[in-house]
Each structure stands twice: as C-alpha cells, then as structure tokens.
Design an enzyme around this catalytic site. Structure first.
Site, PDB file in Angstrom:
ATOM      1  N   LYS A  95       0.864  -1.170   0.000  1.00  7.92           N
ATOM      2  CA  LYS A  95       0.000   0.000   0.000  1.00  7.92           C
ATOM      3  C   LYS A  95       0.908   1.229   0.000  1.00  7.92           C
ATOM      4  O   LYS A  95       2.019   1.171   0.532  1.00  7.92           O
ATOM      5  CB  LYS A  95      -0.900  -0.016   1.248  1.00  7.92           C
ATOM      6  CG  LYS A  95      -1.825   1.199   1.379  1.00  7.92           C
ATOM      7  CD  LYS A  95      -2.875   1.273   0.290  1.00  7.92           C
ATOM      8  CE  LYS A  95      -3.695   2.558   0.360  1.00  7.92           C
ATOM      9  NZ  LYS A  95      -4.468   2.802  -0.878  1.00  7.92           N
ATOM     10  N   CYS A 133      -2.325   9.226  -7.499  1.00 11.41           N
ATOM     11  CA  CYS A 133      -3.641   8.965  -6.911  1.00 11.41           C
ATOM     12  C   CYS A 133      -4.624  10.008  -7.462  1.00 11.41           C
ATOM     13  O   CYS A 133      -4.363  11.202  -7.369  1.00 11.41           O
ATOM     14  CB  CYS A 133      -3.586   9.029  -5.392  1.00 11.41           C
ATOM     15  SG  CYS A 133      -5.204   8.700  -4.665  1.00 11.41           S
ATOM     16  N   GLY A 153      -6.850  -3.699 -14.997  1.00  9.03           N
ATOM     17  CA  GLY A 153      -7.832  -4.623 -15.550  1.00  9.03           C
ATOM     18  C   GLY A 153      -7.321  -5.985 -15.977  1.00  9.03           C
ATOM     19  O   GLY A 153      -8.005  -6.697 -16.713  1.00  9.03           O
TER      20      GLY A 153
END
Ligand code: RRO
Length: 302
Positions: free
Chosen positions: A45, A128, A242
């Site tokens: 993270k 982000c 994806g």
C-alpha cells in the site's frame, strides 16, 4: 515448460504477475500470503510519513466493469510499517515499496526508510486521482514528475519506478519526464478519475465524491498507455489496469510491459489469480512455441 520469468530494472521475478498497490498490502502477513499464492512480486500500500485513517465510508463502489474507490491513502505510516515489511521480506517475498508524501523531500525520506527496511524496489505513487495536495497535482505536471523522481533517486540505491496517471492528455510526456529524472522503470496506469451517483439519493455515492476506476473497464486504456510509453522511452514498463487473465497480461506484455500488476481481479478470481494467470501465459507460450516470455515484450510494435 516455457520460461515465464522476467526482470524489471534488475529485479528478478519468477513470473510477470505482481500484486498491485492497494490490495491486501498493509500488513506483512497479507503481502507474504499473496507472494506464497504465486505472485512474482508484491507492491505495498502507498506508505506516507505518518499514519493516515483514509476517507469516511463509502470508499468503494462495485460496478459492472470494475470498481470505483476513494480510500484516501489509509496506511500505518513509515515507522510502523517497518515490522510489516520485515515479515514479508523474512518470508522470502519480493517486495516493492510504494511511497507518497507532500513534497520531494518527504517522498525521498519515506523511500529512504523503506529501502533501509530491505525492499527490492520503490514505486512512487505520483498519481492517486483523488488525493488533494498529493498525487493529483504531481501527476499533471511533467516537471514535477521529473523533480520528485530525481529527489528519490538521489536518496536510494534500489530501482525507482514512478506510477503514472492516465488522467492526462499525453502519458508519454510523463514517462519521458520520469526517465529524465532517473527512473529505472515506470508503472502505468493508476486508476481513472471517475464518479458514481445514486439517483434515489441525488448525490455521489463515495463520501469523497470522486474516486478511481479500476478493473476490466480500464484495460484498453492501460494497454494504450503502455503502448505509447514503449514508443517514447527506453526504461522497462510495468503494466497495470484490468488484468484478469493470461491473455490480458499478454496484451500488456506485447504493448511493451515486462511485468503486470493485478489488483481488482482478486475480487473475481481470488488469491489463485497470480498462479492462474501465470499458467495461462505459459500455456500460450507453449502453444505458440515461444520459449521465453521476454521474447514477446513489445511484440505488438512490429
Ligand atoms: O488510497 C487510495 O484512495 C488510492 C490510491 Br493511494 C491510488 O493511488 N489510487 C487509487 O485509486 N486509490
């Protein structure tokens, strides 16, 4: 069996699948579990200088084509993360530490501490899509990408890989800026800035209103970005966005990626997704009589 091993800026991976930042990666135990389940490497993270609780709920919306999130960079902070990194590293995991901060010095300081914990590489989260004062601004200014990358490079000895945003008009300029700043590799892409609205409530679903879209819906965007970056720079590329199957991973690899990251597909394929995608890639190589995966990197460029 075909050779599915790969290398990203000198980091050797037993297979090209990596855990994407943001999934099962705030503790050493979960990082190690993902590595043991078959990932070639795991990315933490994004870790900042201080602990952060993240945004209020709702922070996740499930959609047909993927997932919308606005977690708000929750993380234990660089100091507390030391013991977590140790658990993963002592267990034998290949760990890439993801870093964020508010300015180049903060990025560099966090990266230096993480590198001191023994991680194999540093991913710079410059992208982000919904954190005010943090990733968003950096991701929109090529000079900032160069500057932040250079600041971190000056402080750490392990490979540094900025993670780029798709929310720009020409991502190749940003890859170029990263390379100019000394990046050893680039990671593309972070999530697409997006929103979902609940008609009955007449308001955005996420508490933060805006979020980042991940999952199958963004794969063609990610593949296009990797393809464009491969034409613009010489550093290795890690593709993300994806990937659910071996064929998805091969799209990224043929666009120019040396490895791929997987995150949202954990929700659909479970922890076995890393081993499954690797087996699917190996089966493709065998069917096509290709001995080494590395021979297919960038193959779609002709
Ligand atoms: O924590 C998040 O909300 C988050 C981050 Br740091 C990021 O880089 N991308 C994203 O979609 N969410």
């Amino acid at each position: 069996m075909a050779d599915v091993s790969t290398e990203v800026a000198g980091i050797k991976l037993r297979n090209p699948t990596m855990l994407a930042s943001g999934f099962l990666d705030e503790t050493g135990g979960t990082l190690l579990r993902v590595f043991k389940a078959g990932a070639g490497a795991v990315v933490t993270k994004s870790i900042g200088p201080e602990p952060r609780a993240g945004y209020d709920n709702p922070t996740i919306v499930e959609l047909e084509g993927g997932m919308l999130n606005s977690m708000g960079l929750p993380n234990p902070g660089i100091e507390a993360f030391g013991s977590e990194a140790k658990i993963a590293l002592d267990g034998g995991a290949v760990v890439v530490g993801s870093v964020f901060g508010k300015d180049p010095d903060e990025y560099a300081a966090v990266a230096k501490t993480l590198a001191g914990y023994g991680v194999h590489g540093i991913e710079l989260n410059l992208s982000c899509p919904h954190a005010k004062g943090l990733g968003t601004e950096i991701a929109q200014i090529p000079e900032a990408v160069r500057e932040f990358t250079a600041a971190v490079k000056a402080k750490v000895g392990v490979p540094v890989m900025p993670k780029l945003s798709p929310n720009v008009s020409n991502i190749a300029d940003f890859a170029q800026a990263a390379e100019d700043g000394g990046a050893d590799a680039v990671v593309a892409i972070n999530t697409l800035r997006a929103m979902a609205i609940a008609p009955e409530l007449r308001m955005p679903i996420l508490a933060n209103k805006y979020g980042g879209l991940s999952g199958p819906a963004i794969r063609p965007v990610g593949v296009r970005c990797v393809y464009e970056i491969h034409e613009a720079v010489d550093v290795p590329i890690v593709g993300v966005g994806g990937v659910e199957t071996g064929r998805d991973a091969l799209e990224y690899i043929m666009a120019g990626a040396s490895a791929v990251q997987i995150g949202t597909a954990l929700a659909t394929r479970g922890l076995s997704v890393f081993a499954d995608v690797t087996a699917e890639i190996a089966a493709f190589l065998e069917a096509q009589k290709v001995k080494h995966l590395a021979d297919l990197v960038g193959a779609a460029h002709g």
